[in-house]
Design an enzyme around this catalytic site. Structure first.
Site, PDB file in Angstrom:
ATOM      1  N   HIS A  52      55.603 -12.399  49.843  1.00 38.68           N
ATOM      2  CA  HIS A  52      54.187 -12.181  49.320  1.00 38.68           C
ATOM      3  C   HIS A  52      53.823 -12.517  47.874  1.00 38.68           C
ATOM      4  CE1 HIS A  52      50.321 -10.427  51.348  1.00 38.68           C
ATOM      5  NE2 HIS A  52      50.151 -10.570  50.182  1.00 38.68           N
TER       6      HIS A  52
ATOM      7  N   SER B 281      42.265 -16.793  53.541  1.00 39.95           N
ATOM      8  CA  SER B 281      42.793 -15.404  53.744  1.00 39.95           C
ATOM      9  C   SER B 281      41.398 -14.372  54.038  1.00 39.95           C
ATOM     10  CB  SER B 281      43.098 -15.006  52.203  1.00 39.95           C
ATOM     11  OG  SER B 281      43.129 -13.335  52.321  1.00 39.95           O
TER      12      SER B 281
ATOM     13  N   ILE C 156      57.039 -21.560  44.510  1.00 44.07           N
ATOM     14  CA  ILE C 156      57.218 -22.789  44.432  1.00 44.07           C
ATOM     15  C   ILE C 156      56.167 -23.511  43.155  1.00 44.07           C
ATOM     16  CG2 ILE C 156      56.671 -24.937  45.620  1.00 44.07           C
ATOM     17  CD1 ILE C 156      57.533 -23.687  48.313  1.00 44.07           C
ATOM     18  N   MET C 157      56.948 -23.979  42.072  1.00 40.19           N
ATOM     19  CA  MET C 157      56.087 -24.486  41.048  1.00 40.19           C
ATOM     20  C   MET C 157      56.499 -26.170  40.941  1.00 40.19           C
ATOM     21  SD  MET C 157      54.267 -21.961  40.092  1.00 40.19           S
ATOM     22  CE  MET C 157      53.637 -22.078  38.349  1.00 40.19           C
TER      23      MET C 157
ATOM     24  N   ARG D 206      54.289  -9.750  45.410  1.00 39.80           N
ATOM     25  CA  ARG D 206      53.158  -8.696  45.317  1.00 39.80           C
ATOM     26  C   ARG D 206      53.250  -7.431  45.894  1.00 39.80           C
ATOM     27  NH1 ARG D 206      49.156 -11.739  42.595  1.00 39.80           N
ATOM     28  NH2 ARG D 206      47.181 -10.763  43.452  1.00 39.80           N
TER      29      ARG D 206
ATOM     30  N   GLY E 255      50.666 -21.176  46.545  1.00 38.34           N
ATOM     31  CA  GLY E 255      49.555 -20.264  46.431  1.00 38.34           C
ATOM     32  C   GLY E 255      49.379 -20.372  44.747  1.00 38.34           C
TER      33      GLY E 255
END
Length: 423
Positions: A300, A136, A334-335, A303, A354
């Site tokens: 995002h 980032s 996505i988990m 967020r 993320g």
């Protein structure tokens, strides 16, 4: 009647299998984690509330994130039968190069605040697994240091266009010189979203020692020891690091960015370019006509704009309309490896994770990120085998049904006219 007998001591001892005690405490706790949810529980125990909530939270009422995760839970798979799946290929090609797995690590800001190894751990783990790592603009390790940590790894750089354009352009040049092959131009952040958890926690950069943070640190002394005994945080773009996260973003981001900025950055970038933060079909069509290499359907991680579209819901229509012209990727929510498989089946070329990455990082540094990749990889493998497909390329829309509870009351207006090519 059941025949009973006196227990044989030898048989009892054969049943008593005790593991040899291990002083590898990190390995012990990571070995017990069987899912990303397990890593999250470990991360929460080991990380101060402000840093954990920065990862965990999203904007306003957190509707976007809740809906994104629900969308993956509302999936019905349709497996085949009588197919030999003793051999499975989880590799794929994205943006012209191979990836050993169909997911990569998404760009995350202020990463060393979650755990001191930060981007070094993420880049190293990604390189070892043969998947891309994204740095980032608001990363806490420099472009060059991440390359040193993963000399042979595949690196992508996520770009914010700032008020001072020279800063952004300088980052583009540095990423190109360091051998990053893809630029992820983020377009959904003209200003910071209203991240209320950060405000309530008084989360600032760098963390401030207050009565609240000291009390929170008492059961987590290792985090503060790591923070206080490692080099100060460095940011890839910000020269000033005081204030809350929202204040930093608002001072750095530029609400005036437009398609001319995209053209200028495209002209100076030698590699592939992906537009991150696409949330409508109309924008996907326009960007495809402008000649970008990829688009990342993303809100995002919930967020920015709360109650924004769910990227996974957008996916089938966007792939159908522009999938032949541009590589479509997806993130947010996505988990589980099954979420990745469902996305691929509906046409996504690639996926990015993320929060799952940060949970692993907080749970155990580099080894925690390795464990996160291992968990997701095993879940992808198991889901594909149970669907009875041999490769990513065999996944098709017939394998998945999206069970929708959110249905628009009326259709959206017709998309705008498609643009002209940049090239």
């Amino acid at each position: 009647m059941v025949q009973r007998q006196v227990p044989n001591p030898r048989e009892i001892f054969e049943l008593m299998q005790f593991k040899r005690p291990s002083l590898d405490f990190t390995g012990n706790r990571l070995g017990k984690a069987q899912s990303i949810a397990d890593l999250r529980k470990i991360a929460k125990r080991r990380t101060p509330a402000a840093a954990f909530d920065y990862t965990e939270g999203s904007a306003d009422r957190e509707i976007s994130l809740t809906r994104a995760r629900q969308a993956f839970e509302d999936v019905e798979f349709h497996p085949g039968v009588l197919t030999d799946v003793s051999y499975l290929d989880m590799s794929t090609e994205v943006l012209g190069e191979a990836s050993a797995l169909p997911f990569g690590i998404a760009p995350t800001g202020f990463t060393r605040l979650m755990q001191t190894e930060g981007e070094i751990a993420g880049a190293g783990a990604a390189a070892a697994s043969g998947i891309p790592f994204s740095l980032s603009t608001l990363g806490t390790t420099s472009i060059e240091a991440v390359r040193e940590a993963a000399p042979n790894g595949r690196l992508w750089f996520q770009l914010y266009v700032m008020r001072d354009r020279s800063i952004s352009y300088g980052l583009v040049e540095r990423a190109a010189q360091a051998g990053y092959d893809t630029l992820m131009f983020t377009v959904d952040t003209p200003i910071a979203g209203n991240r209320m958890r950060d405000k309530r926690n008084g989360f600032s950069i760098p963390p401030q020692l207050t009565a609240k943070t000291v009390l929170d640190a008492i059961p987590r002394p290792w985090w503060w020891i790591d923070f206080l005994t490692t080099p100060p945080l460095e940011f890839a773009s910000l020269t000033s690091t005081g204030g809350t996260v929202g204040e930093l973003l608002n001072s750095a981001m530029d609400p005036s960015i437009n398609y001319e900025d995209l053209k200028e950055i495209r002209d100076m970038w030698p590699g592939k370019i992906v537009i991150k933060g696409v949330q409508t079909l109309a924008d996907a069509k326009k960007l495809a006509d402008l000649g970008v290499d990829g688009i990342l359907l993303s809100n995002h991680g919930g967020r920015q704009l709360d109650a924004a579209p769910v990227p996974f819901h957008l996916l089938p229509e966007v792939v159908r309309e522009v999938g032949d012209d541009v590589e479509v990727m997806v993130d947010t929510g996505i988990m589980h490896g099954a979420d990745i498989v469902a996305s691929l089946a509906l046409g996504a070329k690639f996926t990015l994770v993320g929060r799952a990455y940060l949970y692993g990082l907080m749970a155990g540094g580099r080894r925690g990120v390795d464990r996160m990749i291992e968990i997701l990889s095993s879940e992808v493998e198991r889901t594909m085998k149970l669907l009875q497909v041999h490769s990513v390329e065999e996944l098709e829309p017939r394998h998945v049904t999206q069970l929708r509870s959110l249905v628009p009351h009326q259709s959206l207006p017709a998309p705008t006219e498609r643009g002209s090519s940049l090239r």
